[in-house]
Design an enzyme around this catalytic site. Structure first.
Site, short mmCIF file in Angstrom:
data_model
loop_
_atom_site.label_atom_id
_atom_site.label_comp_id
_atom_site.label_asym_id
_atom_site.label_seq_id
_atom_site.Cartn_x
_atom_site.Cartn_y
_atom_site.Cartn_z
N ASP A 1 12.34 -34.73 -22.28
CA ASP A 1 11.00 -33.97 -22.26
C ASP A 1 10.42 -34.20 -20.98
O ASP A 1 10.25 -32.98 -20.16
CB ASP A 1 9.72 -34.57 -23.15
CG ASP A 1 10.12 -34.15 -24.56
OD1 ASP A 1 10.38 -32.95 -24.90
OD2 ASP A 1 9.60 -34.91 -25.59
N GLY B 1 6.36 -22.85 -20.53
CA GLY B 1 6.99 -21.59 -20.38
C GLY B 1 7.57 -20.90 -21.45
O GLY B 1 7.04 -19.66 -21.90
#
EC number: 1.3.7.7
Length: 532
Positions: free
Chosen positions: A318, A453
């Site tokens: 992550d 995003g």
């Protein structure tokens, strides 16, 4: 003096009032015209406390201007002494009332001769034209400490050290950025190391206990902005060492603990070399030996691996998605410098610009962040910061409340890491920024500040239950440019996390080529020019 609708650091009297209102049973009297007396409202709104703000405004009005301020100021001092029964009354002018050039020290002396009580009265010794809020707070804290230390000396007070190793924490005060949470985390860390807390000032401290400050073995200054002058005074007066490293982030926290270890070893060595073999020295040496028996490096390792989740999180998939992303950092010197190092060294994020509004500490700041960022910005002008962010177009901003506004305007996410802040950054829950628990809070803040995003892009593709149109969100800001319907539709197909950048590049290309009407063909031409 300048007119501004936003200031990072306020005028000097705010710093004095913040220090005075942080102490228990201290009352401040502000000699000021209407308009300068907003501190009560600001503190009552922001600080989550039950008590009223202990500040009284002695208003300078036309009657005062006609016959002088002495009578009114002296009356306010004696009246508040009878009503509040404080240990200390601090009198401060503002930059506006300082124009009158009145002898306020004479007013204080007059009040002391008239009143019959135990309360001390002190005029804040601050140049309101030359220093800002932080510098005034630092100076006021040092002045109050010096006043009570000198008073204790005249009374032949015993300044001998505590039997157990202890430390003072200097500079935690009201309206600070997460200061109360940081203080709790510092106390937990010192308790783990076997070090007792002697005094914490000014927040929650009593001025009558300031004489006990020299009884500690060393001082801790977690924030450079407030507390350094006091630490230097105690070092010069009582040879008390101090630690000014801010334990923010895994690396800085480890350095902070190692500095404590080095300091304790030095104190023990000095005692062992001393020919004075008093019972106290032997007791102190035994206490220090017990603490130094602990493996400090092992403690750092265990805390970094098991208490702080930031170390393994920074190596997770992550967080690796953030590697190389561009960020801007701006705030006070302490938090901006620490945050720059955390982003660069611990999380692999590229800091394209790091800056501070603490111009008086510019040299230290440059020394700290050099090599960890591409650019350094030292300014008190928020418009320069906004222009810099607009020019660099980072993926995220870490700054103050003002940078948050800039981020909203430019559609760039912002994490708040420094004062000045609004009420949402005075949380009721436990959210420290210092120590090992602070590393978890910072890691969450950093990760959640970046726009990932695909989430926004997928929501726009599938819409979900959202029936709002997307196109109105991307209307142009510059009235001289007009977008065709086809160009707007093409722009709406671009993922949201890069759409703003594409839009700005197209508009810039159109302006450079004197094209007031943006068509689909112009968009493709702009794309080719950028790629070239």
């Amino acid at each position: 003096m300048k007119l501004a609708y936003w200031m990072y650091a306020g005028p000097a009297h705010l710093g004095t009032l913040r220090v005075a209102s942080s102490f228990k049973n201290v009352h401040a009297i502000m000699h000021a015209p209407l308009g300068d007396d907003y501190f009560n409202v600001m503190r009552s709104m922001l600080e989550r406390e039950r008590d009223f703000t202990p500040v009284t405004a002695s208003i300078v009005d036309r009657h005062v201007l006609a016959r002088g301020s002495q009578e009114k100021v002296v009356d306010n001092i004696t009246r508040k002494e009878k009503e509040e029964r404080p240990d200390l009354i601090v009198l401060t002018p503002t930059c506006t009332s300082s124009i009158l050039q009145e002898d306020l020290q004479n007013f204080v002396n007059r009040a002391l001769t008239l009143k019959d009580s135990h309360a001390d009265v002190l005029l804040a010794d601050v140049n309101h034209y030359r220093v800002n809020e932080f510098q005034a707070a630092d100076r006021t804290l040092e002045q109050i400490v010096r006043f009570y230390i000198e008073k204790a000396k005249r009374e032949n007070f015993d300044f001998s050290k505590n039997q157990k190793i202890s430390a003072n924490i200097l500079g935690v005060f009201t309206l600070g950025f997460h200061n109360m949470h940081d203080c709790r985390e510092l106390k937990r860390l010192l308790t783990d190391l076997g070090i007792e807390i002697n005094e914490i000032i000014p927040e929650g401290g009593n001025v009558t206990n300031l004489r006990n400050l020299p009884k500690a073995h060393f001082n801790i200054v977690p924030y450079r902005e407030v507390g350094l002058m006091t630490a230097m005074y105690l070092k010069n007066e009582f040879q008390m060492p101090y630690i000014s490293t801010t334990p923010m982030g895994i690396l800085n926290t480890a350095q902070f603990i190692r500095e404590i270890e080095t300091l304790l070893k030095a104190l023990t060595q000095n005692l062992s070399n001393s020919s004075n073999c008093e019972k106290f020295n032997i007791s102190f040496a035994e206490e220090a030996a017990k603490i130094l028996e602990k493996d400090f490096q092992k403690y750092i390792s265990e805390q970094s691996r098991f208490v702080s989740q930031a170390a393994w999180f920074s190596r997770s998939i992550d967080c690796q998605n953030l590697t190389g992303k561009r960020a801007v950092v701006f705030g006070d010197a302490t938090h901006a410098a620490s945050m720059t190092k955390i982003l660069s060294c611990e999380m692999g994020i590229r800091v394209v610009c790091s800056g501070t509004y603490c111009k008086h500490d510019a040299d230290w700041f440059r020394e700290q962040v050099r090599g960890f960022c591409d650019e350094i910005l030292i300014t008190e002008d928020h418009s320069q910061v906004g222009d810099m962010i607009s020019r660099l177009e980072p993926a995220a901003i870490f700054g103050t409340q003002m940078e948050r506004h800039v981020g909203k305007r430019l559609d760039i996410p912002c994490g708040v890491i420094s004062a000045p802040v609004h009420i949402q950054n005075f949380p009721l829950g436990y959210r420290p920024f210092l120590g090992y628990e602070g590393t978890n809070q910072i890691a969450d803040l950093v990760y959640n500040s970046f726009t990932l995003g695909m989430e926004d892009h997928l929501l726009e593709i599938f819409n979900g239950h959202d029936t709002k149109q997307i196109l109105p969100k991307i209307q142009f800001e510059d009235g001289s440019l007009e977008w065709s319907k086809d160009a707007l539709e093409e722009l709406s197909r671009i993922p949201g996390f890069v759409r703003g950048k594409v839009k700005r590049n197209v508009e810039k290309f159109a302006q450079q080529n004197n094209k007031p009407f943006i068509t689909l063909e112009l968009m493709f031409a702009a794309k080719e020019a950028v790629n070239a």
